[in-house]
Enzyme design. Structure first.
Site, PDB file in Angstrom:
ATOM      1  N   SER A  65       0.809  -1.218   0.000  1.00 53.78           N
ATOM      2  CA  SER A  65       0.000   0.000   0.000  1.00 53.78           C
ATOM      3  C   SER A  65       0.845   1.272   0.000  1.00 53.78           C
ATOM      4  CB  SER A  65      -0.946   0.009   1.209  1.00 53.78           C
ATOM      5  OG  SER A  65      -1.851  -1.071   1.139  1.00 53.78           O
TER       6      SER A  65
ATOM      7  N   HIS B  87       0.024   3.516   4.477  1.00 57.17           N
ATOM      8  CA  HIS B  87      -0.830   4.162   3.471  1.00 57.17           C
ATOM      9  C   HIS B  87      -0.588   5.668   3.458  1.00 57.17           C
ATOM     10  CE1 HIS B  87      -2.832   0.377   4.510  1.00 57.17           C
ATOM     11  NE2 HIS B  87      -3.573   0.461   3.415  1.00 57.17           N
TER      12      HIS B  87
END
Length: 322
Positions: A196, A261
């Site tokens: 991610s 993220h």
């Protein structure tokens, strides 16, 4: 002038297409050193399947008509965008191997054997430096792998086709490394899995580039697609936060952090936007690139010292590494 092409008598020969990036390529076009079609990009009925895809990529990625025309003219199918395809295939293969071994395809991190993988980043094994990158090949489950693989192919492959393997691989790996290092600083007890960090670096860079060049972007339904992309990315972050703090199943230790993220998004908006706004220009000729590189290098240096000294100085209690 013949056949719809603009030509000037610089040598009477077809212009040489060079893969070397030059900050003066637009000036070279204006001076006749490189020839371009007089009109815009050819209509789809006159193109083969592959050239239609290249035309689509030009409209999706590049904000300037001159850039789009030059990209379509000079594009060659070799070398193909091997980096993003190779990373995605490797992630799928690793997931299938662990899925078959653990007999678990969703929420694999809850299996007691999962965290024993030499690829997973775990704070107890942070001395094994390769784990700060190799965690990108491991995923929580089919849902995370599917989301990341889809974005890597839909956004990463077109970006690599336009900007090249070196730039996009640098951006992706910078997001991955920043993700694990950020987790080691802000969520010190948590492991990390999934690509991610790299995915959010690519997506954030592309979305920021679209916003910065809104008027010039010719991709259809760009506002709707922007909203959908932001909703999907936010939903994935929300899912990661939920799994981190409210695990649905009993777990032997902390679940993977969501901070990768956010770190990837920061890398995308800073380093990634600088890269994407520099089509056919040398990064080394831009002051902004050196500023971003200095900031990233300072962060890496700080993170290294943090991982060496901070855990002991702060007395951070961690569950025993698997």
């Amino acid at each position: 002038m013949a056949g719809g092409w603009v030509s000037r008598p610089y040598s009477g020969r077809r212009p040489q297409v060079s893969s070397k990036r030059s900050s003066s390529f637009k000036r070279a076009i204006a001076n006749g050193q490189r020839a371009l079609p007089r009109d815009g990009l050819p209509d789809e009925p006159g193109l083969g399947v592959y050239k239609r895809f290249v035309r689509y990529v030009a409209y999706e990625i590049l904000p300037c008509e001159v850039d789009r025309r030059w990209y379509l003219y000079r594009h060659r199918s070799c070398p193909p965008p091997v980096f993003m395809v190779s990373v995605t295939l490797a992630q799928i293969i690793v997931f299938l191997c662990y899925g078959a071994r653990l007999n678990k395809w969703v929420l694999q991190t809850y299996h007691p054997e999962y965290m024993k993988s030499p690829l997973v980043y775990h704070p107890g094994h942070r001395a094994r430096a390769w784990r700060f990158l190799t965690y990108m090949f491991m995923h929580v489950g089919l849902e995370q792998l599917g989301f990341n693989a889809l974005l890597q192919l839909m956004i990463g492959v077109p970006l690599e086709m336009v900007h090249g393997l070196l730039r996009i691989s640098l951006l992706y790996l910078a997001g991955v490394l920043a993700g694990s290092l950020t987790v080691s600083i802000t969520d010190m007890r948590a492991p990390v899995v999934g690509g991610s960090g790299g995915v959010y670096a690519l997506c954030s860079a592309h979305l920021a580039n679209v916003v910065m060049n809104w008027a010039g972007m010719r991709c259809p339904y760009k506002l709707l697609r922007m909203v959908l992309a932001l909703v999907c990315m936010s939903s994935e972050v929300g899912r990661a936060v939920w799994l981190r703090f409210s695990p649905p199943l009993p777990a032997s230790g902390p679940q993977p952090s969501f901070m990768a993220h956010l770190a990837g998004a920061v890398v995308g908006v800073s380093m990634g936007l600088t890269i994407l706004r520099s089509y056919e220009e040398r990064l080394g000729d831009q002051c902004g690139w050196w500023v971003v590189l200095l900031a990233y290098g300072t962060f890496l240096l700080f993170a290294v010292f943090w991982n060496i000294f901070a855990y002991d100085l702060l007395g951070t209690h961690m569950s025993p590494p698997p």
